[in-house]
Design a protein around this motif. Structure first.
Motif, PDB file in Angstrom:
ATOM      1  N   CYS A   1      12.661  -2.510  45.544  1.00 26.97           N
ATOM      2  CA  CYS A   1      13.476  -1.706  46.464  1.00 26.97           C
ATOM      3  C   CYS A   1      14.929  -1.642  46.008  1.00 26.97           C
ATOM      4  N   VAL A   2      15.463  -2.787  45.594  1.00 25.38           N
ATOM      5  CA  VAL A   2      16.865  -2.840  45.173  1.00 25.38           C
ATOM      6  C   VAL A   2      17.070  -2.091  43.867  1.00 25.38           C
ATOM      7  N   SER A   3      16.167  -2.284  42.919  1.00 26.18           N
ATOM      8  CA  SER A   3      16.326  -1.644  41.611  1.00 26.18           C
ATOM      9  C   SER A   3      16.210  -0.131  41.706  1.00 26.18           C
TER      10      SER A   3
ATOM     11  N   ALA B   1      23.214   1.284  51.640  1.00 26.58           N
ATOM     12  CA  ALA B   1      23.804   0.087  51.045  1.00 26.58           C
ATOM     13  C   ALA B   1      23.848  -1.087  52.022  1.00 26.58           C
ATOM     14  N   SER B   2      24.143  -0.818  53.289  1.00 26.47           N
ATOM     15  CA  SER B   2      24.269  -1.917  54.247  1.00 26.47           C
ATOM     16  C   SER B   2      22.929  -2.606  54.486  1.00 26.47           C
TER      17      SER B   2
ATOM     18  N   LEU C   1      18.733  -6.895  53.159  1.00 23.12           N
ATOM     19  CA  LEU C   1      17.494  -7.196  52.440  1.00 23.12           C
ATOM     20  C   LEU C   1      17.724  -8.298  51.410  1.00 23.12           C
ATOM     21  N   SER C   2      18.789  -8.205  50.662  1.00 15.84           N
ATOM     22  CA  SER C   2      19.081  -9.188  49.614  1.00 15.84           C
ATOM     23  C   SER C   2      19.432 -10.545  50.193  1.00 15.84           C
ATOM     24  N   ALA C   3      19.950 -10.561  51.417  1.00 21.42           N
ATOM     25  CA  ALA C   3      20.363 -11.822  52.039  1.00 21.42           C
ATOM     26  C   ALA C   3      19.188 -12.600  52.626  1.00 21.42           C
TER      27      ALA C   3
ATOM     28  N   THR D   1       8.083  -8.254  55.717  1.00 20.06           N
ATOM     29  CA  THR D   1       9.470  -7.870  55.962  1.00 20.06           C
ATOM     30  C   THR D   1       9.939  -6.886  54.901  1.00 20.06           C
ATOM     31  N   ALA D   2       9.617  -7.170  53.641  1.00 20.36           N
ATOM     32  CA  ALA D   2       9.989  -6.264  52.553  1.00 20.36           C
ATOM     33  C   ALA D   2       9.227  -4.949  52.654  1.00 20.36           C
TER      34      ALA D   2
END
Length: 226
Positions: free
Chosen positions: A109-111, A117-118, A123-125, A133-134
């Motif tokens: 998802c991030v890549s 962005a928020s 998600l990264s935290a 959840t992902a």
């Protein structure tokens, strides 16, 4: 259903999605070792019970509620419920499974820069992050409806279980396809039940699965990581 929604969910449910689902059996291999699953019929019954007793009562409703929390961007609830879900895993293997697959899906998802962005910061935290959840994040950013999201998740789970049975029982390809076809109505029923389940009514009690999964950790011969 919109074409964009359908193709996004097909992508998320695909066995080609690089999150490692193929390496897990979620206790099925231990059930085969214990001779609870010995042929196509017993494999179908085992998978059906897992869909009805585990997914429909716990994982699918959790996914639905996480989807709504992503929609509202309820950061505190996302963190708290994600941690509670991970704590509910019955064995070390099942916990590592959801954490590894959740981590891999988050990386995807991030890549690919899905979502705003928020929410990607949130998600990264989430450390560690559970797979549902992902998955809920990925479904939300593609504007997928709750019923379709849960159906895609449940179908992916059933298909992966059938694929594991093909390798470990072992079964032929047609036998595996018969299992998937036979459980179509059960998937619909599981989704309907899950959508009607409140957060307070989630239930992950599955003692037989927990015992078999714990035994699998020291099983002599294994094809799968769970």
């Amino acid at each position: 259903m919109r074409i964009a929604e359908l193709t996004a969910l097909l992508h998320l449910a695909s066995p080609a999605l690089p999150i490692g689902a193929f390496s897990y059996s979620q206790g099925l291999e231990a059930a085969i070792e214990a001779q609870l699953v010995t042929d196509a019929d017993s494999a179908r019954q085992w998978i059906a019970r897992g869909l009805d007793d585990v997914l429909a009562r716990g994982e699918l409703p959790f996914l639905a509620h996480q989807l709504e929390r992503w929609r509202n961007h309820d950061v505190d609830a996302l963190h708290a419920e994600n941690a509670a879900f991970i704590a509910s895993r019955e064995s070390m293997e099942l916990r590592r499974e959801t954490e590894q697959m959740g981590w891999s899906l988050r990386q995807l998802c991030v890549s690919l820069e899905w979502g705003d962005a928020s929410r990607r910061v949130t998600l990264s935290a989430l450390q560690p992050i559970a797979q549902p959840t992902a998955f809920a994040f990925a479904a939300f950013v593609h504007d997928a409806s709750p019923d379709a999201t849960l159906a895609a998740y449940a179908f992916s789970w059933v298909e992966n279980q059938a694929a594991a049975a093909l390798k470990a029982v072992p079964l032929g390809q047609f036998a595996g396809q018969r299992i998937v076809v036979a459980l179509r109505d059960a998937i619909e029923g599981a989704v309907t039940r899950a959508l009607a389940t409140s957060p307070d009514d989630l239930n992950t009690f599955a003692p037989q699965l927990g015992i078999l999964s714990a035994r699998h950790e020291s099983q002599y011969s294994r094809l799968f990581r769970s």
